[in-house]
Design a protein around this motif. Structure first.
Motif, mmCIF file in Angstrom:
data_model
loop_
_atom_site.group_PDB
_atom_site.id
_atom_site.type_symbol
_atom_site.label_atom_id
_atom_site.label_comp_id
_atom_site.label_asym_id
_atom_site.label_seq_id
_atom_site.Cartn_x
_atom_site.Cartn_y
_atom_site.Cartn_z
ATOM 1 N N ALA A 1 -16.100 -22.590 -39.817
ATOM 2 C CA ALA A 1 -17.482 -22.314 -40.211
ATOM 3 C C ALA A 1 -18.456 -22.687 -39.103
ATOM 4 C CB ALA A 1 -17.822 -23.074 -41.486
ATOM 5 N N ILE A 2 -18.141 -23.741 -38.359
ATOM 6 C CA ILE A 2 -18.974 -24.106 -37.215
ATOM 7 C C ILE A 2 -18.862 -23.035 -36.136
ATOM 8 C CG2 ILE A 2 -19.360 -25.837 -35.429
ATOM 9 C CD1 ILE A 2 -18.114 -27.893 -37.363
ATOM 10 N N ARG A 3 -17.646 -22.586 -35.905
ATOM 11 C CA ARG A 3 -17.414 -21.589 -34.855
ATOM 12 C C ARG A 3 -18.122 -20.272 -35.167
ATOM 13 N NH1 ARG A 3 -14.933 -21.584 -29.761
ATOM 14 N NH2 ARG A 3 -13.158 -22.752 -30.549
ATOM 15 N N GLU B 1 -19.130 -19.549 -26.931
ATOM 16 C CA GLU B 1 -18.024 -18.783 -26.357
ATOM 17 C C GLU B 1 -17.988 -17.381 -26.958
ATOM 18 O OE1 GLU B 1 -14.267 -21.152 -25.078
ATOM 19 O OE2 GLU B 1 -14.919 -22.018 -26.988
ATOM 20 N N GLY B 2 -17.896 -16.381 -26.080
ATOM 21 C CA GLY B 2 -17.810 -14.997 -26.522
ATOM 22 C C GLY B 2 -19.139 -14.346 -26.846
ATOM 23 N N LEU B 3 -20.241 -15.074 -26.700
ATOM 24 C CA LEU B 3 -21.562 -14.511 -26.968
ATOM 25 C C LEU B 3 -22.233 -14.084 -25.660
ATOM 26 C CD1 LEU B 3 -22.946 -17.099 -29.571
ATOM 27 C CD2 LEU B 3 -21.616 -15.005 -29.981
ATOM 28 N N PRO B 4 -23.127 -13.092 -25.698
ATOM 29 C CA PRO B 4 -23.765 -12.597 -24.467
ATOM 30 C C PRO B 4 -24.922 -13.496 -24.041
ATOM 31 C CG PRO B 4 -24.554 -11.336 -26.333
ATOM 32 C CD PRO B 4 -23.512 -12.283 -26.883
ATOM 33 N N VAL B 5 -24.622 -14.754 -23.745
ATOM 34 C CA VAL B 5 -25.663 -15.718 -23.409
ATOM 35 C C VAL B 5 -25.259 -16.531 -22.182
ATOM 36 C CG1 VAL B 5 -26.445 -15.910 -25.797
ATOM 37 C CG2 VAL B 5 -24.720 -17.510 -24.935
ATOM 38 N N PRO C 1 -29.839 -12.428 -26.033
ATOM 39 C CA PRO C 1 -30.408 -11.775 -27.220
ATOM 40 C C PRO C 1 -30.453 -12.764 -28.390
ATOM 41 C CG PRO C 1 -28.607 -10.486 -26.256
ATOM 42 C CD PRO C 1 -28.541 -11.830 -25.636
ATOM 43 N N TYR C 2 -31.635 -12.950 -28.960
ATOM 44 C CA TYR C 2 -31.821 -14.017 -29.936
ATOM 45 C C TYR C 2 -30.905 -13.883 -31.143
ATOM 46 C CZ TYR C 2 -33.852 -17.184 -33.312
ATOM 47 O OH TYR C 2 -34.016 -18.179 -34.245
ATOM 48 N N ARG C 3 -30.764 -12.682 -31.677
ATOM 49 C CA ARG C 3 -29.972 -12.503 -32.886
ATOM 50 C C ARG C 3 -28.515 -12.908 -32.674
ATOM 51 N NH1 ARG C 3 -30.669 -6.795 -34.469
ATOM 52 N NH2 ARG C 3 -28.474 -6.397 -34.036
ATOM 53 N N ASP C 4 -28.057 -12.902 -31.437
ATOM 54 C CA ASP C 4 -26.652 -13.203 -31.153
ATOM 55 C C ASP C 4 -26.336 -14.698 -31.210
ATOM 56 O OD1 ASP C 4 -25.063 -10.609 -29.839
ATOM 57 O OD2 ASP C 4 -27.235 -10.466 -29.771
ATOM 58 N N PHE C 5 -27.366 -15.559 -31.116
ATOM 59 C CA PHE C 5 -27.062 -16.993 -31.159
ATOM 60 C C PHE C 5 -27.932 -17.762 -32.145
ATOM 61 C CE2 PHE C 5 -30.407 -16.825 -27.891
ATOM 62 C CZ PHE C 5 -31.210 -17.914 -28.212
ATOM 63 N N ALA C 6 -28.847 -17.108 -32.834
ATOM 64 C CA ALA C 6 -29.814 -17.803 -33.683
ATOM 65 C C ALA C 6 -29.144 -18.726 -34.701
ATOM 66 C CB ALA C 6 -30.689 -16.786 -34.405
ATOM 67 N N ARG C 7 -28.074 -18.264 -35.338
ATOM 68 C CA ARG C 7 -27.445 -19.035 -36.413
ATOM 69 C C ARG C 7 -26.778 -20.317 -35.922
ATOM 70 N NH1 ARG C 7 -22.568 -15.968 -39.096
ATOM 71 N NH2 ARG C 7 -24.192 -14.444 -39.589
ATOM 72 N N HIS C 8 -26.606 -20.462 -34.611
ATOM 73 C CA HIS C 8 -25.927 -21.646 -34.084
ATOM 74 C C HIS C 8 -26.878 -22.818 -33.843
ATOM 75 C CE1 HIS C 8 -22.008 -19.835 -33.766
ATOM 76 N NE2 HIS C 8 -22.513 -18.806 -33.109
ATOM 77 N N GLU C 9 -28.169 -22.620 -34.083
ATOM 78 C CA GLU C 9 -29.127 -23.699 -33.811
ATOM 79 C C GLU C 9 -28.805 -24.963 -34.596
ATOM 80 O OE1 GLU C 9 -33.841 -24.699 -34.550
ATOM 81 O OE2 GLU C 9 -33.292 -22.653 -33.947
ATOM 82 N N THR C 10 -28.480 -24.831 -35.865
ATOM 83 C CA THR C 10 -28.237 -26.003 -36.709
ATOM 84 C C THR C 10 -27.099 -26.857 -36.158
ATOM 85 O OG1 THR C 10 -28.982 -24.758 -38.640
ATOM 86 C CG2 THR C 10 -27.721 -26.766 -39.051
ATOM 87 N N VAL D 1 -22.413 -22.406 -19.687
ATOM 88 C CA VAL D 1 -21.862 -21.174 -20.251
ATOM 89 C C VAL D 1 -22.475 -20.014 -19.485
ATOM 90 C CG1 VAL D 1 -21.668 -19.685 -22.292
ATOM 91 C CG2 VAL D 1 -21.600 -22.177 -22.560
ATOM 92 N N GLU D 2 -21.638 -19.107 -19.007
ATOM 93 C CA GLU D 2 -22.110 -17.936 -18.271
ATOM 94 C C GLU D 2 -21.509 -16.694 -18.902
ATOM 95 O OE1 GLU D 2 -20.842 -18.927 -14.293
ATOM 96 O OE2 GLU D 2 -22.815 -19.777 -13.796
ATOM 97 N N GLY D 3 -22.368 -15.861 -19.493
ATOM 98 C CA GLY D 3 -21.888 -14.650 -20.143
ATOM 99 C C GLY D 3 -20.875 -14.902 -21.233
ATOM 100 N N GLY D 4 -21.038 -16.019 -21.937
ATOM 101 C CA GLY D 4 -20.125 -16.342 -23.022
ATOM 102 C C GLY D 4 -18.866 -17.071 -22.615
#
Length: 396
Positions: free
Chosen positions: A20-22, A75-79, A101-110, A361-364
């Motif tokens: 769930a964290i991942r 990991e695996g995200l375009p960030v 892109p914000y939508r790609d990592f927004a949920r990981h803030e918590t 992290v570079e390009g995920g």
């Protein structure tokens, strides 16, 4: 919208599973609502987000920790992610910068803030203890005050701050380090009042030979009495531990000195005096010249969580910070005088300053390896710069 994964409930403990964290469902509900709104509006802007405790340097340093776990969220995200290395002291400005892109990592803030806030709190509290007793061994005993899922975080943070060991066995397996510790009062009590020698001898006879022979000496009788009896009962006793309940301590410094005196008077100069039980930094400063080591728990594990926040500072390259926050990507620097300098990332920093935010992290893809020994050394060296000449907290 994609259907959220079902992690199942087939486990006996109230622990959020790593899956769930991942995948980011270990999050606050409003981030999933945000995803839905952005997805429905076909909007996913390129942003820069920064994690900060304070906007400008404040002169109140904390020891940064927790990024070792946090990087795996991306990991695996375009960030791309930049962060302070673990073991860096900071007192303002960003500790992490995320671009993508914000939508790609927004949920990981918590989870990101949770990883950083808890570990940094533990590390900062442990470093205060290290400063209070810089030349005396200090061991972390705090795992019993925490949810067991946090034990390895606690012990790694304690080691990062320069403490000399920890007590939690499973945490040691995670960290590749061996836990330390000898006996509880329960062992002595199992043998009964007046049978303390039997307990100490059983420990000596049956516990692995590489474990320190340190006897707990305040269960039923006076600390001096039990210390002498333990030294006479166990050949080559390494030390005695005083864990006296606060209501029975009186002048604890005097007790430590008396135990030391009476052991020495009987030829037991090689038996160390180890102290534990509800100790705070001021206790270590008071006792560091009369004790050979400390076990400290709540002073680390009860540390208030560091109140990190994540804010967007640029959207599609434009300044976009909310009120009270500073726009645009930033860099922070360590200057030779130990100061923490803040500046815009697009501008040159101080000529003699070392940039602290590094790619993690570079390009995920995770772009660095975190070695605990290197982080411990970094914290030691950085503390030498940041706290040089500062005697406010070291008892001088």
């Amino acid at each position: 919208m994609t259907e959220e994964p079902d992690h199942g409930t087939d486990h006996p403990f109230d622990i959020v599973p790593p899956a769930a964290i991942r995948d980011g469902t270990a999050t606050d509900a409003y981030f999933l609502r945000t995803e839905a709104a952005l997805d429905g509006a076909d909007r996913n802007p390129h942003v820069v987000a920064e994690v900060t405790l304070g906007q400008f340097p404040s002169g109140d340093p904390h020891l940064f920790a927790g990024i070792e776990d946090a990087v795996h969220l991306f990991e695996g995200l375009p960030v791309d992610v930049h962060a302070l290395p673990p073991g860096t002291f900071f007192d303002g400005g960003p500790v992490v910068r995320i671009e993508g892109p914000y939508r790609d990592f927004a949920r990981h803030e918590t989870s990101l803030l949770g990883f950083l806030s808890q570990a940094t709190a533990f590390a900062s509290a442990a470093h205060e203890l290290r400063r209070a007793a810089p030349d005396t061994p200090v061991v972390s005993f705090g795992a019993r005050h925490l949810h067991p899922s946090l034990a390895a975080v606690l012990e790694r943070s304690a080691l990062l701050a320069g403490l000399d060991g920890f007590s939690h066995v499973a945490a040691g397996e995670v960290l590749g380090r061996e836990a330390t510790g000898t006996m509880p009062h329960a062992l002595v009590i199992c043998f009964g009042r007046g049978e303390q020698e039997a307990a100490w001898r059983a420990f000596d006879a049956h516990v692995d030979a590489d474990v320190s022979r340190t006897a707990l000496v305040d269960t039923y009788s006076d600390e001096v009495d039990e210390a002498i009896r333990a030294a006479e009962a166990v050949d080559d006793l390494s030390g005695v531990r005083l864990d006296t309940t606060g209501s029975r301590r009186g002048d604890f410094r005097h007790i430590c000195r008396e135990v030391r005196w009476e052991l020495d008077a009987r030829g037991h100069e090689d038996v160390d005096v180890f102290v534990s039980g509800g100790l705070e930094p001021e206790d270590l400063r008071e006792l560091r010249d009369v004790a050979d080591g400390f076990g400290v728990g709540g002073a680390i594990s009860d540390a208030d969580s560091v109140d990190f926040g994540l804010d967007l500072v640029a959207v599609e390259g434009d300044p976009s910070a909310k009120r009270g926050k500073l726009s645009l990507p930033k860099q922070v620097y360590r200057t030779p005088d130990g100061a923490h300098h803040l500046g815009l990332a697009r501008e040159d920093g101080p000529a003699d300053g070392e940039p602290l935010l590094e790619p993690v992290v570079e390009g995920g893809e995770v772009a660095t390896e975190f070695d605990l020994d290197e982080s411990i050394e970094r914290a030691r060296e950085d503390a030498g710069l940041v706290f040089e000449g500062d005697t406010a907290n070291d008892g001088e």
